[in-house]
Design a protein around this motif. Sequence first.
Motif, mmCIF file in Angstrom:
data_model
loop_
_atom_site.group_PDB
_atom_site.id
_atom_site.type_symbol
_atom_site.label_atom_id
_atom_site.label_comp_id
_atom_site.label_asym_id
_atom_site.label_seq_id
_atom_site.Cartn_x
_atom_site.Cartn_y
_atom_site.Cartn_z
ATOM 1 N N ALA A 6 13.678 -5.924 -5.018
ATOM 2 C CA ALA A 6 13.490 -6.870 -6.122
ATOM 3 C C ALA A 6 12.014 -7.178 -6.349
ATOM 4 O O ALA A 6 11.584 -7.387 -7.492
ATOM 5 N N SER A 7 11.262 -7.200 -5.274
ATOM 6 C CA SER A 7 9.838 -7.540 -5.375
ATOM 7 C C SER A 7 8.998 -6.395 -5.916
ATOM 8 O O SER A 7 8.009 -6.628 -6.631
ATOM 9 N N PHE A 8 9.377 -5.165 -5.567
ATOM 10 C CA PHE A 8 8.583 -3.985 -5.941
ATOM 11 C C PHE A 8 9.512 -2.916 -6.505
ATOM 12 O O PHE A 8 9.792 -1.899 -5.855
ATOM 13 N N PRO A 9 10.014 -3.107 -7.722
ATOM 14 C CA PRO A 9 11.007 -2.186 -8.291
ATOM 15 C C PRO A 9 10.508 -0.756 -8.471
ATOM 16 O O PRO A 9 11.323 0.168 -8.597
ATOM 17 N N GLY A 10 9.217 -0.544 -8.453
ATOM 18 C CA GLY A 10 8.683 0.803 -8.619
ATOM 19 C C GLY A 10 8.638 1.614 -7.343
ATOM 20 O O GLY A 10 8.371 2.824 -7.368
ATOM 21 N N LYS A 11 8.883 0.979 -6.199
ATOM 22 C CA LYS A 11 8.803 1.670 -4.911
ATOM 23 C C LYS A 11 10.151 2.280 -4.521
ATOM 24 O O LYS A 11 11.210 1.838 -4.989
ATOM 25 N N LYS A 12 10.108 3.265 -3.643
ATOM 26 C CA LYS A 12 11.321 3.852 -3.061
ATOM 27 C C LYS A 12 11.565 3.165 -1.718
ATOM 28 O O LYS A 12 10.747 3.299 -0.804
ATOM 29 N N LEU B 53 8.650 9.947 12.137
ATOM 30 C CA LEU B 53 8.083 10.854 11.141
ATOM 31 C C LEU B 53 7.223 10.140 10.099
ATOM 32 O O LEU B 53 6.516 10.792 9.326
ATOM 33 N N GLY B 54 7.294 8.825 10.040
ATOM 34 C CA GLY B 54 6.535 8.089 9.035
ATOM 35 C C GLY B 54 5.047 8.056 9.337
ATOM 36 O O GLY B 54 4.591 8.399 10.437
ATOM 37 N N GLU B 55 4.273 7.620 8.350
ATOM 38 C CA GLU B 55 2.815 7.553 8.517
ATOM 39 C C GLU B 55 2.403 6.310 9.298
ATOM 40 O O GLU B 55 1.459 6.348 10.079
ATOM 41 N N LYS B 56 3.101 5.189 9.066
ATOM 42 C CA LYS B 56 2.772 3.943 9.765
ATOM 43 C C LYS B 56 4.064 3.247 10.161
ATOM 44 O O LYS B 56 5.070 3.331 9.449
ATOM 45 N N LEU B 57 4.011 2.542 11.308
ATOM 46 C CA LEU B 57 5.215 1.913 11.864
ATOM 47 C C LEU B 57 4.982 0.421 12.081
ATOM 48 O O LEU B 57 3.979 0.017 12.657
ATOM 49 N N VAL B 58 5.946 -0.389 11.624
ATOM 50 C CA VAL B 58 5.907 -1.844 11.796
ATOM 51 C C VAL B 58 7.123 -2.276 12.605
ATOM 52 O O VAL B 58 8.252 -1.862 12.311
ATOM 53 N N LYS B 59 6.906 -3.102 13.603
ATOM 54 C CA LYS B 59 7.999 -3.669 14.409
ATOM 55 C C LYS B 59 8.144 -5.146 14.067
ATOM 56 O O LYS B 59 7.188 -5.912 14.156
ATOM 57 N N ILE B 60 9.378 -5.553 13.697
ATOM 58 C CA ILE B 60 9.696 -6.964 13.470
ATOM 59 C C ILE B 60 10.867 -7.310 14.372
ATOM 60 O O ILE B 60 11.963 -6.764 14.213
ATOM 61 N N ASP B 61 10.643 -8.225 15.329
ATOM 62 C CA ASP B 61 11.679 -8.446 16.341
ATOM 63 C C ASP B 61 11.579 -9.853 16.926
ATOM 64 O O ASP B 61 10.544 -10.516 16.817
ATOM 65 N N HIS B 62 12.672 -10.289 17.562
ATOM 66 C CA HIS B 62 12.673 -11.598 18.222
ATOM 67 C C HIS B 62 13.034 -11.500 19.699
ATOM 68 O O HIS B 62 13.219 -12.526 20.351
ATOM 69 N N TYR C 57 10.090 10.916 4.658
ATOM 70 C CA TYR C 57 9.237 10.210 5.620
ATOM 71 C C TYR C 57 7.761 10.576 5.481
ATOM 72 O O TYR C 57 6.904 9.907 6.074
ATOM 73 N N GLN C 58 7.457 11.613 4.727
ATOM 74 C CA GLN C 58 6.062 12.001 4.555
ATOM 75 C C GLN C 58 5.309 10.890 3.831
ATOM 76 O O GLN C 58 5.702 10.466 2.743
ATOM 77 N N GLN C 59 4.256 10.408 4.459
ATOM 78 C CA GLN C 59 3.415 9.338 3.904
ATOM 79 C C GLN C 59 4.214 8.062 3.636
ATOM 80 O O GLN C 59 3.879 7.290 2.728
ATOM 81 N N ALA D 146 0.803 -1.220 0.000
ATOM 82 C CA ALA D 146 0.000 0.000 0.000
ATOM 83 C C ALA D 146 0.841 1.278 0.000
ATOM 84 O O ALA D 146 0.295 2.362 -0.213
ATOM 85 N N TYR D 147 2.147 1.167 0.246
ATOM 86 C CA TYR D 147 2.997 2.360 0.362
ATOM 87 C C TYR D 147 4.001 2.424 -0.776
ATOM 88 O O TYR D 147 4.562 1.405 -1.195
ATOM 89 N N GLU D 148 4.251 3.651 -1.231
ATOM 90 C CA GLU D 148 5.232 3.868 -2.285
ATOM 91 C C GLU D 148 6.634 4.076 -1.727
ATOM 92 O O GLU D 148 7.622 3.825 -2.418
ATOM 93 N N THR D 149 6.722 4.552 -0.490
ATOM 94 C CA THR D 149 8.020 4.780 0.156
ATOM 95 C C THR D 149 8.100 3.936 1.420
ATOM 96 O O THR D 149 7.207 4.001 2.269
ATOM 97 N N ILE D 150 9.170 3.144 1.537
ATOM 98 C CA ILE D 150 9.365 2.260 2.687
ATOM 99 C C ILE D 150 10.773 2.504 3.224
ATOM 100 O O ILE D 150 11.755 2.439 2.474
ATOM 101 N N ILE D 151 10.868 2.785 4.510
ATOM 102 C CA ILE D 151 12.158 3.094 5.138
ATOM 103 C C ILE D 151 12.384 2.114 6.276
ATOM 104 O O ILE D 151 11.548 1.993 7.178
ATOM 105 N N VAL D 152 13.508 1.412 6.243
ATOM 106 C CA VAL D 152 13.778 0.354 7.211
ATOM 107 C C VAL D 152 14.886 0.792 8.166
ATOM 108 O O VAL D 152 15.974 1.181 7.731
#
Length: 312
Positions: free
Chosen positions: A40-46, A94-103, A71-73, A11-17
């Motif tokens: 590789a999966s989504f070459p059109g995204k930033k 600053l991002g619109e949505k935040l995902v946590k992946i952790d062990h 970070y906007q949107q 759903a997002y065009e910009t993804i920052i990890v």
Amino acid sequence: MKEKILETIKAYETIIVHRHVRPDPDAYGSQGGLVEMLRASFPGKKIFAVGTEEPSLNFLNRLDVIEDDMYQQALVIVCDTANQERICDERYRLGEKLVKIDHHPNEDPYGDLLWVDTSASSVSEMIYDFYLSQKDYGLVMTDAAARLLFAGIVGDTGRFLYPSTTQRTFDYAGELIRYDFDRTELFNQMYETDSKVMKLQGFIMQNFELMPSGAGVLILKKDLLQRFNVTPSAASQLVSSLGNVKGIKAWCFFIEEEDQIRVRLRSKGPVINEIAKKYNGGGHPLAAGASVHSWEEVEDVTKDLEAVCMEA
């Protein structure tokens, strides 16, 4: 949750990890592996991997430099970071949505989506699991991503020696080595040690204290590190070197920095992350860390370590 995370990524065009401060191979591996896979999966995204680089890990991956307005949107994903205080680069807010992946134990359940698996040996293992579960829905694995994920698994399992290593860990590692990367070169880069650090390791083996309780303690003050010309970060990498000492149950390195004393805890059985939490730290039951600000607190941590070893 893995399906929800993939739906959100789509759903997002910009993804920052992001990942944690003072990164280790799993932080670099999971962050970089995820980014390579998503590119590789989504070459059109930033898609970007950000944070302060650790020079000793530049051989694994180099990070992106981006402006705040990216970070906007944007969707922000944080890998391998138990609590918000340890996230490298505070712009994750600053991002619109935040995902946590952790062990790690989920003591700080931050984020809009949380995927926490304490049974995983590493977050790199989790990222490969993410790929396997969602490859029929658009995810693509690459040689570069496989190399990073394999490095992260190897690093966080101590070359498959730590108790966190499971059948799943071996299965995933066995699949990852089928991709095209030089495993021998990777191992050499991960485990080649500077002669200065090796000399410090010799000092450690000669000068650590093993108590009757089975607790091991080593204090590395600033002047000693300066004498060996070794950074606190490099010294921290030696904490596992006491694991082969006969009779040791759990041990701690106290490493003096400019404004604090780093506490590095490891164990062969006694649970030591409760000690770390007592001193504003955290981690796994057998591998944890914290920070203290006086030598009196160092004595307190030592007493707590002795107590858990006596109980064991």
